[in-house]
Design an enzyme around this catalytic site. Structure first.
Site, PDB file in Angstrom:
ATOM      1  N   HIS A 191      56.286  91.143  54.110  1.00 15.04           N
ATOM      2  CA  HIS A 191      56.108  89.809  54.700  1.00 15.04           C
ATOM      3  C   HIS A 191      55.139  89.808  55.875  1.00 15.04           C
ATOM      4  O   HIS A 191      54.441  88.830  56.095  1.00 15.04           O
ATOM      5  CB  HIS A 191      57.465  89.188  55.033  1.00 15.04           C
ATOM      6  CG  HIS A 191      58.138  88.696  53.790  1.00 15.04           C
ATOM      7  ND1 HIS A 191      59.048  89.447  53.095  1.00 15.04           N
ATOM      8  CD2 HIS A 191      57.951  87.569  53.059  1.00 15.04           C
ATOM      9  CE1 HIS A 191      59.407  88.788  52.012  1.00 15.04           C
ATOM     10  NE2 HIS A 191      58.775  87.644  51.960  1.00 15.04           N
ATOM     11  N   ARG A 299      58.367  78.597  52.878  1.00 18.83           N
ATOM     12  CA  ARG A 299      59.414  79.633  52.931  1.00 18.83           C
ATOM     13  C   ARG A 299      60.396  79.243  54.040  1.00 18.83           C
ATOM     14  O   ARG A 299      60.267  79.682  55.184  1.00 18.83           O
ATOM     15  CB  ARG A 299      58.801  80.997  53.245  1.00 18.83           C
ATOM     16  CG  ARG A 299      58.036  81.649  52.099  1.00 18.83           C
ATOM     17  CD  ARG A 299      57.570  83.050  52.474  1.00 18.83           C
ATOM     18  NE  ARG A 299      57.133  83.820  51.340  1.00 18.83           N
ATOM     19  CZ  ARG A 299      55.870  83.912  50.910  1.00 18.83           C
ATOM     20  NH1 ARG A 299      54.909  83.268  51.528  1.00 18.83           N
ATOM     21  NH2 ARG A 299      55.578  84.657  49.865  1.00 18.83           N
ATOM     22  N   ARG A 335      61.213  75.756  49.538  1.00 14.89           N
ATOM     23  CA  ARG A 335      62.114  76.708  48.893  1.00 14.89           C
ATOM     24  C   ARG A 335      63.342  76.878  49.778  1.00 14.89           C
ATOM     25  O   ARG A 335      63.218  77.087  50.984  1.00 14.89           O
ATOM     26  CB  ARG A 335      61.421  78.059  48.725  1.00 14.89           C
ATOM     27  CG  ARG A 335      62.395  79.107  48.206  1.00 14.89           C
ATOM     28  CD  ARG A 335      61.730  80.418  47.950  1.00 14.89           C
ATOM     29  NE  ARG A 335      61.449  81.130  49.171  1.00 14.89           N
ATOM     30  CZ  ARG A 335      60.761  82.277  49.206  1.00 14.89           C
ATOM     31  NH1 ARG A 335      60.270  82.789  48.095  1.00 14.89           N
ATOM     32  NH2 ARG A 335      60.555  82.899  50.347  1.00 14.89           N
ATOM     33  N   GLU A 434      61.048  84.582  39.343  1.00 13.85           N
ATOM     34  CA  GLU A 434      60.699  85.834  40.023  1.00 13.85           C
ATOM     35  C   GLU A 434      61.584  86.989  39.582  1.00 13.85           C
ATOM     36  O   GLU A 434      61.518  88.079  40.149  1.00 13.85           O
ATOM     37  CB  GLU A 434      60.695  85.658  41.547  1.00 13.85           C
ATOM     38  CG  GLU A 434      61.952  85.077  42.136  1.00 13.85           C
ATOM     39  CD  GLU A 434      61.856  84.847  43.642  1.00 13.85           C
ATOM     40  OE1 GLU A 434      60.920  85.337  44.291  1.00 13.85           O
ATOM     41  OE2 GLU A 434      62.754  84.170  44.169  1.00 13.85           O
ATOM     42  N   ASN A 457      55.329  88.257  43.527  1.00 17.08           N
ATOM     43  CA  ASN A 457      55.637  89.431  44.353  1.00 17.08           C
ATOM     44  C   ASN A 457      56.931  90.074  43.863  1.00 17.08           C
ATOM     45  O   ASN A 457      57.005  91.281  43.626  1.00 17.08           O
ATOM     46  CB  ASN A 457      55.800  89.047  45.831  1.00 17.08           C
ATOM     47  CG  ASN A 457      54.630  88.236  46.330  1.00 17.08           C
ATOM     48  OD1 ASN A 457      53.542  88.344  45.809  1.00 17.08           O
ATOM     49  ND2 ASN A 457      54.857  87.400  47.329  1.00 17.08           N
ATOM     50  N   ASP A 458      57.962  89.248  43.726  1.00 16.42           N
ATOM     51  CA  ASP A 458      59.227  89.792  43.246  1.00 16.42           C
ATOM     52  C   ASP A 458      59.196  90.041  41.741  1.00 16.42           C
ATOM     53  O   ASP A 458      59.773  91.015  41.268  1.00 16.42           O
ATOM     54  CB  ASP A 458      60.390  88.856  43.621  1.00 16.42           C
ATOM     55  CG  ASP A 458      60.826  89.087  45.053  1.00 16.42           C
ATOM     56  OD1 ASP A 458      60.905  90.260  45.467  1.00 16.42           O
ATOM     57  OD2 ASP A 458      61.053  88.104  45.783  1.00 16.42           O
ATOM     58  N   ARG A 468      58.606  96.538  46.449  1.00 15.47           N
ATOM     59  CA  ARG A 468      57.386  95.949  47.001  1.00 15.47           C
ATOM     60  C   ARG A 468      57.074  96.447  48.400  1.00 15.47           C
ATOM     61  O   ARG A 468      55.975  96.264  48.912  1.00 15.47           O
ATOM     62  CB  ARG A 468      57.454  94.406  46.966  1.00 15.47           C
ATOM     63  CG  ARG A 468      58.546  93.832  47.806  1.00 15.47           C
ATOM     64  CD  ARG A 468      58.777  92.358  47.486  1.00 15.47           C
ATOM     65  NE  ARG A 468      58.010  91.464  48.354  1.00 15.47           N
ATOM     66  CZ  ARG A 468      58.162  90.153  48.383  1.00 15.47           C
ATOM     67  NH1 ARG A 468      59.027  89.564  47.561  1.00 15.47           N
ATOM     68  NH2 ARG A 468      57.464  89.398  49.185  1.00 15.47           N
ATOM     69  N   CYS A 505      53.230  80.966  43.072  1.00 14.79           N
ATOM     70  CA  CYS A 505      53.185  80.966  44.538  1.00 14.79           C
ATOM     71  C   CYS A 505      53.250  82.371  45.130  1.00 14.79           C
ATOM     72  O   CYS A 505      53.275  82.533  46.340  1.00 14.79           O
ATOM     73  CB  CYS A 505      54.293  80.087  45.115  1.00 14.79           C
ATOM     74  SG  CYS A 505      55.936  80.671  44.715  1.00 14.79           S
TER      75      CYS A 505
HETATM   76  C1  PEP Z   1      57.430  85.985  45.465  1.00 14.16           C
HETATM   77  O1  PEP Z   1      58.391  86.727  45.294  1.00 14.16           O
HETATM   78  O2  PEP Z   1      56.353  86.098  44.840  1.00 14.16           O
HETATM   79  C2  PEP Z   1      57.514  84.901  46.468  1.00 14.16           C
HETATM   80  C3  PEP Z   1      56.600  83.966  46.540  1.00 14.16           C
HETATM   81  O3  PEP Z   1      58.547  84.926  47.331  1.00 14.16           O
HETATM   82  P1  PEP Z   1      58.633  85.939  48.589  1.00 14.16           P
HETATM   83  O4  PEP Z   1      57.330  86.667  48.698  1.00 14.16           O
HETATM   84  O5  PEP Z   1      58.933  85.132  49.789  1.00 14.16           O
HETATM   85  O6  PEP Z   1      59.767  86.834  48.182  1.00 14.16           O
HETATM   86 MG    MG Z   2      60.314  86.220  46.160  1.00 17.01          MG
END
Ligand code: PEP
Ligand code: MG
Length: 564
Positions: A191, A299, A335, A434, A457-458, A468, A505
């Site tokens: 993050h 977020r 979200r 995700e 990402n997830d 990650r 996203c």
């Molecule tokens: C993701 O997982 O791609 C996402 C947008 O959520 P975050 O990165 O906040 O987990």
């Molecule tokens: Mg995520």
């Protein structure tokens, strides 16, 4: 000249002077000092620097968020001037030959325990403020000692070097002076990296421990996100080369500015919505500045992370209303809170978990804590009359989760109705794709919702079984992996067969190498850090979907082999 290899977070390059940030614990500070007069002078100087920093934060917050949020910095400035608190620190220095740092720690602990003992909500919040300003004083005391010559000049671009940074540390950086970030640890999807990217900082992470060394403070540093490289004390030739690239980057950025006001439409007429990812109202100026079509991911957990207790319904309502009003009718996808895994706040008192990324996070946590989601949804629905709100739920893996979430939404709306509180009945409800499970059952999920948004990402982490946050897994974590891309395509097909729209996203939304492929899948919206929007718009404007898709590398090789 010392070149260091790491992982580039974006394509930006920046040249500046290193400012090393060390995250200290109390034990890192000296306890005794032999010259009390000098310690008191150091203390007073640190108080002045801290007040100047707070004034800047106050002004920035006032401009970007509003007077209510800026007030806290005014209050902290006043607390720094508090006679009783200052006397406590000075007495500790004079009576016990303590260092200024140790005296701040002793006064912090005594003063905050005194406030906590009063057993009053207001006073216990002030105890947290005492801890906060003490932390700032300690930083100022240690930075004053390690400050490089010339660093005080405000027009020298700064390169922040640290072992790692908390998301809150990235958020509070001075956007006028900080140009880049170089971290010893970290990974592309952490993050802190995502936030650094959203501020447009050239960023390289996973550089090892060289950047935590105080000797680097004040050195000239080049951060090259494209090469994933940082050079300390570059030679003349390297510096000139970097300067040229920085100039070319500025020219390209100027070209991108000219795209403002244009819609993102391919040569053959397919329009895609380019939206922004935000962490709070303070990001809205960047959203507007970069001409976003809306907000594709707010977020909301950042509202919970920056504070010491659960934000109330009223506090959240004010924030959502503020964002919706500022977006003037453009869609804002909020979200619901995605706490857990790498995002945690002490007051949640989360249990230790062996595998937090696979743990009780996001909606799973909401289901297990009474009132947590209800409070947020009440605030959201109340705010919905001030703009075009969409609500999105994270970490979905089961149909029953979505059914239950919809029931909770309906209950919240029914409660508001019976109380005579207005809300918009057309708020779109969506879910994040995700988890591989959600993508695989997307045909069952799509009829229940208005939209999907793919959290790549997830989705990548769970599909490829690659944490990650772990930089050692980079060789195994192919972000363009067919498994991930085919899950996205499957979800896109399921969405469209059920009259739902689909966005992306996660960080892949700003990966220009995939833009055409995403458009061919029929992705309707790409949501990313505001700083990438114009870059992707430029790519979209040059795509022609009526032309045959460019062959993949494997197809070219196969063709070559067959021709021979
Ligand atoms: C993701 O997982 O791609 C996402 C947008 O959520 P975050 O990165 O906040 O987990
Ligand atoms: Mg995520």
């Amino acid at each position: 000249m010392i070149p260091c290899k790491g992982i580039g977070i974006n394509d930006y390059i920046a040249i500046g002077r290193a400012k090393v940030i060390v995250n200290h614990t109390d034990d890192d500070y000296p306890v005794k000092a032999d010259n009390p007069k000098k310690e008191i002078e150091r203390l007073h100087k640190a108080q002045e620097v801290a007040k100047t920093e707070l004034q800047k934060l106050h002004d920035k917050t006032l401009e970007t968020v509003g007077p209510d949020d800026a007030l806290i910095f005014e209050m902290h400035q006043m607390m720094l001037d508090d006679v009783e608190f200052t006397e406590m620190i000075e007495n500790e220095i004079n009576n016990n030959s303590s260092s200024a740092e140790h005296a701040v720690i002793v006064a912090r602990d005594n003063f905050s325990s005194m406030l906590l003992a009063l057993n009053d909500d207001y006073m216990s919040q002030r105890a947290d403020d005492v801890k906060d300003i003490s932390g700032r004083l300690l930083d100022c005391l240690s930075n004053a000692d390690s400050k490089a010559e010339g660093e005080e000049e405000s027009d020298v671009p700064l390169i922040i070097c640290a072992e790692d940074l908390l998301p809150s540390q990235v958020v509070s950086m001075d956007l006028d002076s900080v140009k880049a970030i170089a971290l010893g640890k970290g990974s592309k999807n952490s993050h802190a990296s995502i936030l650094a990217n959203s501020f447009g900082f050239a960023s390289v992470v996973n550089l090892g421990d060289v950047f935590t060394n105080a000797a680097v403070n004040g050195c000239v540093v080049i951060v090259d996100g494209k090469k994933g490289e940082v050079v300390i004390n570059p030679d003349k030739e390297t510096l000139l080369e970097a300067k040229q690239l920085e100039i070319a980057q500025k020219k390209h950025l100027a070209h991108l500015q000219e795209l403002k006001g244009q819609k993102a439409i391919t040569k053959d007429g397919k329009e895609v919505e380019l939206a922004a990812n935000i962490g709070g109202p303070e990001d809205i100026p960047g959203v507007i500045e970069n001409d976003a079509d809306g907000i594709g991911l707010f977020r909301s957990e950042f509202i919970y992370l920056g504070v010491d207790d659960y934000p109330t319904e009223e506090e959240q309502f004010v924030i959502y209303k503020n964002v919706l009003e500022k977006m003037e009718g453009k869609r804002v996808v909020v979200r619901t809170l995605d706490i857990g895994s790498d995002k945690s706040a002490d007051y949640f008192k989360l249990d230790e978990e062996e595998n937090p990324a696979l743990g009780l996070r996001a909606i799973r946590l909401c289901f297990s804590r009474d009132g947590l989601l209800g409070t947020q949804l009440r605030a959201l629905f109340r705010a919905s009359v001030y703009g075009r709100l969409a609500i999105m739920f994270p970490m979905i893996a089961n149909v029953w989760e979505v059914e239950r979430l919809i029931e909770i939404c309906n209950q919240v709306k029914a409660d508001l109705k019976s109380e005579g509180v207005k809300y918009d009945d057309n708020v779109e409800i969506g879910i994040m794709i995700e988890t591989p499970a959600a993508a695989l059952i997307s045909d069952q999920l799509a009829p229940l919702v208005d939209f999907f948004s793919v959290g790549t990402n997830d989705l990548t982490q769970y599909t490829l079984a690659c944490d990650r946050q772990n930089p050692n897994l980079i060789p195994f974590c192919d972000t363009h992996h067919d498994a991930v891309l085919s899950l996205i395509e499957r979800a896109a097909n399921a969405a469209h067969e059920n009259d739902a729209w689909i966005g992306i996203c996660g960080e892949l939304a700003n990966d220009s190498a995939l833009t055409e492929q995403f458009l061919r899948m029929g992705i309707d919206e790409l949501s990313m850090a505001s700083s990438h929007i114009l870059k992707i718009k430029d790519i979209v404007l040059n795509i022609d979907l009526s032309k045959k898709e460019k062959p993949t590398t494997t197809e070219i090789i196969v063709d070559d082999v067959l021709k021979k």
